[in-house]
Design a protein around this motif. Structure first.
Motif, PDB file in Angstrom:
ATOM      1  N   ILE A   1       0.862  -1.184   0.000  1.00 18.13           N
ATOM      2  CA  ILE A   1       0.000   0.000   0.000  1.00 18.13           C
ATOM      3  C   ILE A   1       0.894   1.228   0.000  1.00 18.13           C
ATOM      4  O   ILE A   1       1.747   1.396   0.887  1.00 18.13           O
ATOM      5  N   CYS A   2       0.692   2.094  -0.984  1.00 23.48           N
ATOM      6  CA  CYS A   2       1.512   3.294  -1.108  1.00 23.48           C
ATOM      7  C   CYS A   2       1.341   4.189   0.116  1.00 23.48           C
ATOM      8  O   CYS A   2       0.226   4.390   0.606  1.00 23.48           O
ATOM      9  N   THR A   3       2.462   4.731   0.595  1.00 26.65           N
ATOM     10  CA  THR A   3       2.419   5.576   1.793  1.00 26.65           C
ATOM     11  C   THR A   3       1.993   7.009   1.482  1.00 26.65           C
ATOM     12  O   THR A   3       1.981   7.847   2.388  1.00 26.65           O
ATOM     13  N   HIS A   4       1.608   7.282   0.242  1.00 25.95           N
ATOM     14  CA  HIS A   4       1.055   8.596  -0.065  1.00 25.95           C
ATOM     15  C   HIS A   4      -0.448   8.568   0.269  1.00 25.95           C
ATOM     16  O   HIS A   4      -0.846   8.938   1.367  1.00 25.95           O
ATOM     17  N   LEU A   5      -1.268   8.076  -0.640  1.00 22.45           N
ATOM     18  CA  LEU A   5      -2.708   8.078  -0.387  1.00 22.45           C
ATOM     19  C   LEU A   5      -3.326   6.681  -0.477  1.00 22.45           C
ATOM     20  O   LEU A   5      -4.543   6.547  -0.601  1.00 22.45           O
ATOM     21  N   GLY A   6      -2.492   5.674  -0.431  1.00 11.75           N
ATOM     22  CA  GLY A   6      -3.035   4.332  -0.258  1.00 11.75           C
ATOM     23  C   GLY A   6      -3.323   3.525  -1.509  1.00 11.75           C
ATOM     24  O   GLY A   6      -3.965   2.480  -1.424  1.00 11.75           O
ATOM     25  N   CYS A   7      -2.863   3.965  -2.664  1.00 13.01           N
ATOM     26  CA  CYS A   7      -3.008   3.132  -3.861  1.00 13.01           C
ATOM     27  C   CYS A   7      -2.117   1.893  -3.727  1.00 13.01           C
ATOM     28  O   CYS A   7      -1.250   1.824  -2.872  1.00 13.01           O
ATOM     29  N   SER A   8      -2.338   0.938  -4.614  1.00 13.10           N
ATOM     30  CA  SER A   8      -1.485  -0.244  -4.629  1.00 13.10           C
ATOM     31  C   SER A   8      -0.487  -0.114  -5.775  1.00 13.10           C
ATOM     32  O   SER A   8      -0.870  -0.160  -6.947  1.00 13.10           O
TER      33      SER A   8
ATOM     34  N   VAL B   1       9.274  12.475  -4.552  1.00 12.61           N
ATOM     35  CA  VAL B   1       8.024  11.879  -5.025  1.00 12.61           C
ATOM     36  C   VAL B   1       6.962  12.152  -3.958  1.00 12.61           C
ATOM     37  O   VAL B   1       7.287  12.536  -2.832  1.00 12.61           O
ATOM     38  N   PRO B   2       5.680  11.983  -4.278  1.00 15.82           N
ATOM     39  CA  PRO B   2       4.653  12.323  -3.283  1.00 15.82           C
ATOM     40  C   PRO B   2       4.682  11.471  -2.014  1.00 15.82           C
ATOM     41  O   PRO B   2       4.392  11.969  -0.922  1.00 15.82           O
ATOM     42  N   ALA B   3       4.999  10.204  -2.124  1.00 18.73           N
ATOM     43  CA  ALA B   3       4.985   9.349  -0.926  1.00 18.73           C
ATOM     44  C   ALA B   3       6.058   9.812   0.059  1.00 18.73           C
ATOM     45  O   ALA B   3       7.214  10.015  -0.324  1.00 18.73           O
TER      46      ALA B   3
ATOM     47  N   PHE C   1       6.183   0.849  -8.521  1.00 16.51           N
ATOM     48  CA  PHE C   1       5.817   2.160  -9.040  1.00 16.51           C
ATOM     49  C   PHE C   1       4.331   2.404  -8.795  1.00 16.51           C
ATOM     50  O   PHE C   1       3.488   1.570  -9.146  1.00 16.51           O
ATOM     51  N   CYS C   2       4.029   3.538  -8.173  1.00 10.71           N
ATOM     52  CA  CYS C   2       2.631   3.879  -7.902  1.00 10.71           C
ATOM     53  C   CYS C   2       2.164   4.876  -8.962  1.00 10.71           C
ATOM     54  O   CYS C   2       2.572   6.047  -8.955  1.00 10.71           O
ATOM     55  N   ALA C   3       1.312   4.404  -9.842  1.00  7.88           N
ATOM     56  CA  ALA C   3       0.874   5.229 -10.968  1.00  7.88           C
ATOM     57  C   ALA C   3      -0.087   6.336 -10.547  1.00  7.88           C
ATOM     58  O   ALA C   3      -0.294   7.290 -11.306  1.00  7.88           O
ATOM     59  N   CYS C   4      -0.645   6.248  -9.346  1.00  2.00           N
ATOM     60  CA  CYS C   4      -1.627   7.265  -8.934  1.00  2.00           C
ATOM     61  C   CYS C   4      -1.029   8.673  -9.005  1.00  2.00           C
ATOM     62  O   CYS C   4      -1.620   9.577  -9.580  1.00  2.00           O
ATOM     63  N   HIS C   5       0.153   8.843  -8.391  1.00  2.00           N
ATOM     64  CA  HIS C   5       0.786  10.156  -8.392  1.00  2.00           C
ATOM     65  C   HIS C   5       2.280  10.070  -8.650  1.00  2.00           C
ATOM     66  O   HIS C   5       3.017  11.018  -8.404  1.00  2.00           O
ATOM     67  N   GLY C   6       2.745   8.911  -9.108  1.00  2.00           N
ATOM     68  CA  GLY C   6       4.124   8.791  -9.547  1.00  2.00           C
ATOM     69  C   GLY C   6       5.161   8.476  -8.485  1.00  2.00           C
ATOM     70  O   GLY C   6       6.340   8.742  -8.691  1.00  2.00           O
ATOM     71  N   SER C   7       4.757   7.886  -7.369  1.00  2.00           N
ATOM     72  CA  SER C   7       5.768   7.543  -6.360  1.00  2.00           C
ATOM     73  C   SER C   7       6.540   6.294  -6.773  1.00  2.00           C
ATOM     74  O   SER C   7       5.999   5.385  -7.394  1.00  2.00           O
ATOM     75  N   ARG C   8       7.812   6.286  -6.387  1.00  2.00           N
ATOM     76  CA  ARG C   8       8.704   5.185  -6.749  1.00  2.00           C
ATOM     77  C   ARG C   8       9.318   4.595  -5.488  1.00  2.00           C
ATOM     78  O   ARG C   8       9.694   5.335  -4.564  1.00  2.00           O
TER      79      ARG C   8
HETATM   80  S1  FES Z   1      -1.131   7.051  -3.722  1.00  2.00           S
HETATM   81 FE1  FES Z   1       0.783   6.367  -4.504  1.00  2.00          FE
HETATM   82  S2  FES Z   1       1.621   8.162  -5.356  1.00  2.00           S
HETATM   83 FE2  FES Z   1      -0.223   8.860  -4.491  1.00  2.00          FE
END
Ligand code: FES
Length: 198
Positions: A123-130, A169-171, A151-158
Motif C-alpha cells: 500500500i503506497c504511503t502517499h494516499l493508499g493506492c497499490s 516523489v509524493p509518498a 511504481f505507484c501510478a496514482c501520483h508517480g511515487s517510486r
Molecule cells: S497514492 Fe501512490 S503516489 Fe499517491
C-alpha cells in the motif's frame, strides 16, 4: 490451550502472484490462484497470523498474500536485485530506513530477515493506492536509473526493491514491513514475530 486459537488462525491465504524476470527483459505472467484456502471469518476478523511457504516463489517473482485485508507482497529477490539496493542509495529519501516503517529486525541494508525475500505491505504511503511491481531494469517509461522496484501510478511515487521511497516523489516514507518471522527455512509467518502477534 491458550494458543490453540492462534494456531487455528494460522491459515494460508494466498491471493495471487505476478511478475517474473526473464533473461533479456521481463515476462509478465498472469498466474492463476495458487491456493485458495481462506481462514475462517472469525480468524480473519481477529487478524490471525498467516503462514506462507516462500519456497513456491520463483526468483524475481512477487506473490501477494492477504493479511488483515491488506496485500502483503513476498518478493524473491535475485542477486542482481539485492545488488541494486546499494546502487539506489543516492536516489532515496530514507536509505537507512530511519523512519519506523519496519520492525527493528528489518531495519538493515535489505529491510529483511532473509535478503532474498522481501516482505512488504503493498500500500503506497502517499494516499493508499497499490503500486505495481516493476522488476525490470531501465524500462522506457521509468527511465535509465530505474533498477527495479514498485511504481505507484496514482501520483508517480517510486520505491526500490526493498520498498524504500525515492526522493522528490509524493509518498513521504518507505513502504511498511509487517511483523513476521520464519517458522522453518522457508515457512514464513506474517503478522507475528518473536514479540508475539501484531
Ligand atoms: S497514492 Fe501512490 S503516489 Fe499517491
Amino acid at each position: 490451550m491458550a494458543n490453540e486459537g492462534v494456531n487455528q488462525g494460522r491459515r494460508r491465504l494466498l491471493v495471487g502472484a505476478t511478475g517474473v524476470v526473464g533473461g533479456a527483459g521481463v515476462v509478465a505472467l498472469a498466474y492463476p490462484f495458487l491456493a485458495t484456502w481462506q481462514p475462517s471469518a472469525r480468524a480473519q476478523a481477529a487478524g490471525a497470523p498467516v503462514e506462507f511457504d516462500v519456497a513456491q516463489v520463483e526468483p524475481g517473482q512477487l506473490v501477494r498474500v492477504g493479511w488483515r485485508g491488506q496485500p502483503v507482497w513476498v518478493t524473491h529477490r535475485t542477486p542482481e536485485m539485492i545488488a541494486s539496493l546499494e546502487e539506489n542509495r543516492p536516489l532515496l529519501a530514507d536509505p537507512d530506513s530511519n523512519v519506523a516503517q519496519q520492525p527493528a529486525y528489518a531495519q538493515n541494508a535489505t529491510r529483511s530477515i532473509k535478503p532474498e525475500y522481501s516482505v512488504l505491505i503493498g500500500i503506497c504511503t502517499h494516499l493508499g493506492c497499490s503500486p505495481s511491481y516493476r522488476p525490470e531494469v531501465a524500462p522506457a517509461d521509468l527511465g535509465g536509473n530505474w533498477r527495479g522496484g514498485y511504481f505507484c501510478a496514482c501520483h508517480g511515487s517510486r520505491f526500490d526493491m526493498a520498498g524504500r521511497v525515492w526522493r522528490n516523489v509524493p509518498a513521504p516514507t518507505n513502504l511498511v514491513i509487517p511483523p513476521h518471522r520464519y517458522l522453518s527455512d522457508t515457512l514464513l509467518l506474517i503478522g507475528e514475530d518473536e514479540e508475539g502477534a501484531a
